[in-house]
Design an enzyme around this catalytic site. Sequence first.
Site, PDB file in Angstrom:
ATOM      1  N   ARG A 122      18.996  45.574  10.680  1.00 53.43           N
ATOM      2  CA  ARG A 122      20.097  45.294  11.609  1.00 53.43           C
ATOM      3  C   ARG A 122      19.977  46.038  12.943  1.00 53.43           C
ATOM      4  NH1 ARG A 122      22.745  45.414   6.526  1.00 53.43           N
ATOM      5  NH2 ARG A 122      23.456  43.332   5.927  1.00 53.43           N
ATOM      6  N   LYS A 144      16.648  40.571  26.648  1.00 52.98           N
ATOM      7  CA  LYS A 144      16.618  39.258  26.016  1.00 52.98           C
ATOM      8  C   LYS A 144      15.414  39.201  25.078  1.00 52.98           C
ATOM      9  CE  LYS A 144      18.859  35.918  29.048  1.00 52.98           C
ATOM     10  NZ  LYS A 144      18.620  34.673  29.819  1.00 52.98           N
ATOM     11  N   GLU A 186       7.823  34.206  38.598  1.00 49.80           N
ATOM     12  CA  GLU A 186       9.037  35.001  38.415  1.00 49.80           C
ATOM     13  C   GLU A 186       9.307  35.877  39.647  1.00 49.80           C
ATOM     14  OE1 GLU A 186      11.091  34.477  36.140  1.00 49.80           O
ATOM     15  OE2 GLU A 186      10.043  33.709  34.374  1.00 49.80           O
ATOM     16  N   LYS A 228      16.166  42.606  39.074  1.00 50.35           N
ATOM     17  CA  LYS A 228      16.620  42.268  37.724  1.00 50.35           C
ATOM     18  C   LYS A 228      17.539  43.342  37.168  1.00 50.35           C
ATOM     19  CE  LYS A 228      15.497  40.209  33.386  1.00 50.35           C
ATOM     20  NZ  LYS A 228      14.501  39.508  32.557  1.00 50.35           N
ATOM     21  N   GLU A 238      24.872  37.687  30.050  1.00 54.79           N
ATOM     22  CA  GLU A 238      24.789  36.387  30.711  1.00 54.79           C
ATOM     23  C   GLU A 238      26.098  35.609  30.638  1.00 54.79           C
ATOM     24  OE1 GLU A 238      20.816  34.292  30.918  1.00 54.79           O
ATOM     25  OE2 GLU A 238      21.970  32.795  29.809  1.00 54.79           O
ATOM     26  N   ARG A 242      24.189  36.795  35.547  1.00 51.41           N
ATOM     27  CA  ARG A 242      22.834  36.853  35.003  1.00 51.41           C
ATOM     28  C   ARG A 242      22.210  35.472  34.839  1.00 51.41           C
ATOM     29  NH1 ARG A 242      20.369  40.654  30.112  1.00 51.41           N
ATOM     30  NH2 ARG A 242      18.276  39.775  30.239  1.00 51.41           N
ATOM     31  N   ASN A 246      17.926  32.252  35.709  1.00 57.56           N
ATOM     32  CA  ASN A 246      17.319  31.058  35.143  1.00 57.56           C
ATOM     33  C   ASN A 246      16.949  30.029  36.210  1.00 57.56           C
ATOM     34  OD1 ASN A 246      17.383  31.462  32.162  1.00 57.56           O
ATOM     35  ND2 ASN A 246      19.547  31.762  32.580  1.00 57.56           N
ATOM     36  N   HIS A 249      14.315  27.537  35.457  1.00 52.56           N
ATOM     37  CA  HIS A 249      13.971  27.641  34.047  1.00 52.56           C
ATOM     38  C   HIS A 249      14.445  26.462  33.204  1.00 52.56           C
ATOM     39  CE1 HIS A 249      12.700  31.594  35.185  1.00 52.56           C
ATOM     40  NE2 HIS A 249      12.439  31.945  33.949  1.00 52.56           N
ATOM     41  N   HIS A 253      11.545  25.112  31.142  1.00 51.93           N
ATOM     42  CA  HIS A 253      11.576  25.122  29.682  1.00 51.93           C
ATOM     43  C   HIS A 253      11.417  23.711  29.121  1.00 51.93           C
ATOM     44  CE1 HIS A 253      13.905  29.210  29.409  1.00 51.93           C
ATOM     45  NE2 HIS A 253      12.639  29.353  29.729  1.00 51.93           N
ATOM     46  N   HIS A 266       4.008  29.742  30.703  1.00 52.43           N
ATOM     47  CA  HIS A 266       5.423  29.782  31.086  1.00 52.43           C
ATOM     48  C   HIS A 266       5.582  29.818  32.601  1.00 52.43           C
ATOM     49  CE1 HIS A 266       9.653  30.814  31.109  1.00 52.43           C
ATOM     50  NE2 HIS A 266       9.401  31.936  31.753  1.00 52.43           N
TER      51      HIS A 266
END
Length: 364
Positions: A122, A144, A186, A228, A238, A242, A246, A249, A253, A266
Amino acid sequence: MAEATRQVTVALGERQYTIDIGRGLLAQPARLQAAIKARQVVVISNEVVAPLYLANLQAALQDRQFAAVTLRDGEQEKRLESMLPVFDEMLVNGFDRDCQVVALGGGVIGDLAGFVAATYQRGVDFIQIPTTLLAMVDSSVGGKTGVNHPRGKNMIGAFHQPRAVLADLDVLETLPDREFRAGMAEVIKYALLGDREFLDWLEANLEAVMARDPEALSFVVERACQNKAAIVAADERESGQRALLNLGHTFGHAIEAALGYGEWLHGEAIGAGLCMAAALSERAGWLSPDERQRAETLVERTGLPTRAPGGIGSARFREFMARDKKNRGGALRLVLLRGLGDAIVTADYPAAALEATLASTDHG
């Protein structure tokens, strides 16, 4: 002799951590020992990076209980199944909740290792040691973590911040050109979404950056991390600002998922995605043709794709975009540009402008 280290702080209260940016960090045992404090350490790397740098970590941490798992290289390893051998190694060696996971690799390794750390018993601590430009400027920072699913990228994961990030710029000297270019997507993203001064600097200094000039490269990594870190500190999970990270993205994606993870890197998909976002912003009347061209030219100068591959089609694009985590109430929310350096998350754009943008991909 190692150069002075630059340091960027990610201000998250009690979970605050630093990003150390410098040369020769992996050759400094004392620095590695200071960052990796646990008695039990498991390093997750891949078959390309491990032969180059794993021995440095093992030598520096020889007084610890040390384990290492080496995965295959590539986006196809970013899946739930790849986590199982790591859990096996940790359980067989009796790793407890005070252990630390170390990510030694690019974005795939960093995301997967972070998710391992978030879920083992956990949640345990982890350290990011990024070895690609993309990981240094983006994926290693912000917490993330996650893996891909055949139906969508990064759909299974958790927010789990690292304890430290060590960005050794020396490792970029051996980074293949294709990987280096992918990282620049990026970098450009930060300039377009909220740092007009950085955009001007990139346009004037791109040749030095692409030649991996030490000073230029150090500045780029530091500036991207500062951008960032500021956004993450303001909106860790987010819920608002935030999501601007993206930019490009949702389109990118979709390209990755439609092609099958691994065909395009990517960063290559994000390069095309940035250009699609700029094109849609122009069609919506928010960017002038000159501004749209300026964004596209910067992507093109890095050697990244500026167009999606032909043949995906509008319907498949929509299918993958519909699963984007920014969507709310069935509305497709996109990060678009109201100007260069001025991004917004919105579902309020002309439907015809999106359709025209997606239709243009049929021509590649």
